[in-house]
Write a protein that holds these residues in place. Structure first.
Motif, PDB file in Angstrom:
ATOM      1  N   GLU A 233       1.191   6.868  88.803  1.00 38.17           N
ATOM      2  CA  GLU A 233       1.009   7.200  87.350  1.00 38.17           C
ATOM      3  C   GLU A 233       1.848   8.109  86.792  1.00 38.17           C
ATOM      4  O   GLU A 233       2.445   8.036  85.856  1.00 38.17           O
ATOM      5  CB  GLU A 233      -0.521   7.598  86.903  1.00 38.17           C
ATOM      6  N   ARG A 234       2.129   9.036  87.761  1.00 44.45           N
ATOM      7  CA  ARG A 234       3.348  10.298  87.468  1.00 44.45           C
ATOM      8  C   ARG A 234       4.474   9.567  87.293  1.00 44.45           C
ATOM      9  O   ARG A 234       5.261   9.829  86.205  1.00 44.45           O
ATOM     10  CB  ARG A 234       3.376  11.269  88.764  1.00 44.45           C
ATOM     11  N   ILE A 235       4.954   8.472  88.357  1.00 44.33           N
ATOM     12  CA  ILE A 235       6.187   7.891  88.095  1.00 44.33           C
ATOM     13  C   ILE A 235       6.304   7.118  86.815  1.00 44.33           C
ATOM     14  O   ILE A 235       7.264   7.018  86.242  1.00 44.33           O
ATOM     15  CB  ILE A 235       6.272   7.066  89.474  1.00 44.33           C
ATOM     16  N   ALA A 236       5.336   6.227  86.471  1.00 36.61           N
ATOM     17  CA  ALA A 236       5.221   5.524  85.083  1.00 36.61           C
ATOM     18  C   ALA A 236       5.252   6.397  84.011  1.00 36.61           C
ATOM     19  O   ALA A 236       5.850   5.922  83.313  1.00 36.61           O
ATOM     20  CB  ALA A 236       3.744   4.743  85.279  1.00 36.61           C
ATOM     21  N   ALA A 237       4.662   7.516  84.029  1.00 34.91           N
ATOM     22  CA  ALA A 237       4.611   8.531  82.845  1.00 34.91           C
ATOM     23  C   ALA A 237       6.278   8.967  82.861  1.00 34.91           C
ATOM     24  O   ALA A 237       6.629   9.135  81.558  1.00 34.91           O
ATOM     25  CB  ALA A 237       3.720   9.629  82.874  1.00 34.91           C
ATOM     26  N   TYR A 238       6.727   9.440  83.902  1.00 33.67           N
ATOM     27  CA  TYR A 238       8.049   9.931  83.888  1.00 33.67           C
ATOM     28  C   TYR A 238       9.085   8.930  83.244  1.00 33.67           C
ATOM     29  O   TYR A 238       9.980   9.092  82.279  1.00 33.67           O
ATOM     30  CB  TYR A 238       8.341  10.389  85.162  1.00 33.67           C
ATOM     31  N   GLY A 239       8.719   7.562  83.745  1.00 33.48           N
ATOM     32  CA  GLY A 239       9.921   6.618  83.392  1.00 33.48           C
ATOM     33  C   GLY A 239       9.614   6.145  81.927  1.00 33.48           C
ATOM     34  O   GLY A 239      10.716   6.081  81.233  1.00 33.48           O
ATOM     35  N   GLU A 240       8.368   6.268  81.105  1.00 38.13           N
ATOM     36  CA  GLU A 240       8.108   6.137  79.975  1.00 38.13           C
ATOM     37  C   GLU A 240       8.971   7.332  79.020  1.00 38.13           C
ATOM     38  O   GLU A 240       9.457   6.939  78.201  1.00 38.13           O
ATOM     39  CB  GLU A 240       6.644   5.998  79.522  1.00 38.13           C
ATOM     40  N   TYR A 241       8.551   8.517  79.617  1.00 39.47           N
ATOM     41  CA  TYR A 241       9.368   9.469  78.702  1.00 39.47           C
ATOM     42  C   TYR A 241      10.863   9.456  78.830  1.00 39.47           C
ATOM     43  O   TYR A 241      11.645   9.705  77.986  1.00 39.47           O
ATOM     44  CB  TYR A 241       9.068  10.816  79.544  1.00 39.47           C
TER      45      TYR A 241
END
Length: 259
Positions: A222-230
């Motif tokens: 989830e961290r990786i996904a959130a950073y990618g979206e940002y």
């Protein structure tokens, strides 16, 4: 003084089994106390010295790191500091001589027999101890020596359950089982094992009640996904928008540049 005192623990011997957990964070200590844990322990290191104050209603034990103390004076100094920090007892994996020095000064000491990890080379490595007559006699002698030295409890790690049960019957000390069967006065697990924090090997004596490792993996995804979206929003000009920005009146800017 909240929680079970040493007197309470000794009086519980033969009447009910004590639940005991080793924690590595204040969050774990608070959760264990809220759940009704009888005893909570952790290593006495600088960043954990405040743990006992977070759980005033539970018996708290600080462990003196093995190998840190060259003599009884150094061990006693740390033990006193641990008690001043709020512990009601201390674990000490040293010799009966050092345990006695602590006990004489009124420090309630938990000693250690069986598989003692820092000393495992003497007993054949990381495996059960006490399966032969020679080893069983050694363990029983060690228990008697520690009891004579003044320890109030003994951690028995990975020794045969039948041997641990018989020692429990014969010793006045509170016996603590870490992989030594159900016949002891207290049962002991590491929080990391209990919560399923570890990947791969799980000790035979441990029981896992949750799968925190999988939850941590999910959170990392989830961290990786959130950073990618940002990153995508920044590069696409979507972030920041009006919601994340501060507005001002056009007249203010007009006046600024006019002046």
């Amino acid at each position: 003084m909240g929680g079970m005192t040493v007197k309470d623990l000794r009086e519980a011997k033969g009447n009910r089994t004590i639940a005991y957990v080793q924690v590595a964070s204040e969050e774990e200590a608070v959760a264990a106390s809220a759940a009704g844990m009888d005893m909570i322990g952790t290593a006495f290191v600088p960043d954990r010295a405040h743990f006992a104050r977070a759980v005033p209603d539970t018996h708290f034990q600080f462990g003196l790191p093995w190998g840190k103390h060259a003599d009884s004076t150094e061990a006693l100094r740390d033990a006193m500091a641990a008690m001043m920090a709020g512990a009601q007892s201390v674990y000490c994996g040293c010799s009966p001589k050092i345990v006695e020095a602590l006990a004489v000064e009124g420090v309630p000491v938990i000693c250690h027999v069986g598989l003692v990890p820092p000393k495992a080379t003497w007993t054949g490595g990381f495996k059960a101890v006490g399966k032969t007559v020679e080893q069983a006699r050694m363990i029983w002698q060690q228990v008697q020596n520690f009891e004579s030295a003044g320890a109030f409890a003994v951690e028995m790690e990975v020794i045969p359950a039948a041997l641990a049960t018989e020692i429990t019957k014969r010793s006045k000390m509170l016996t603590i089982s870490l992989g030594s069967g159900a016949g002891c006065d207290a049962q002991y697990l590491f929080s990391a094992d209990l919560l399923g924090e570890n990947r791969g090997h799980i000790p035979r004596h441990a029981k896992t009640y949750r799968n925190f490792a999988a939850e941590r993996d999910r959170m990392q995804d989830e961290r990786i996904a959130a950073y990618g979206e940002y990153i995508a929003d920044v590069r696409g000009g979507v972030f920041p928008n009006d919601v994340q920005s501060v507005a001002t009146d056009d007249a203010v800017l007009a006046q600024l540049w006019k002046d």
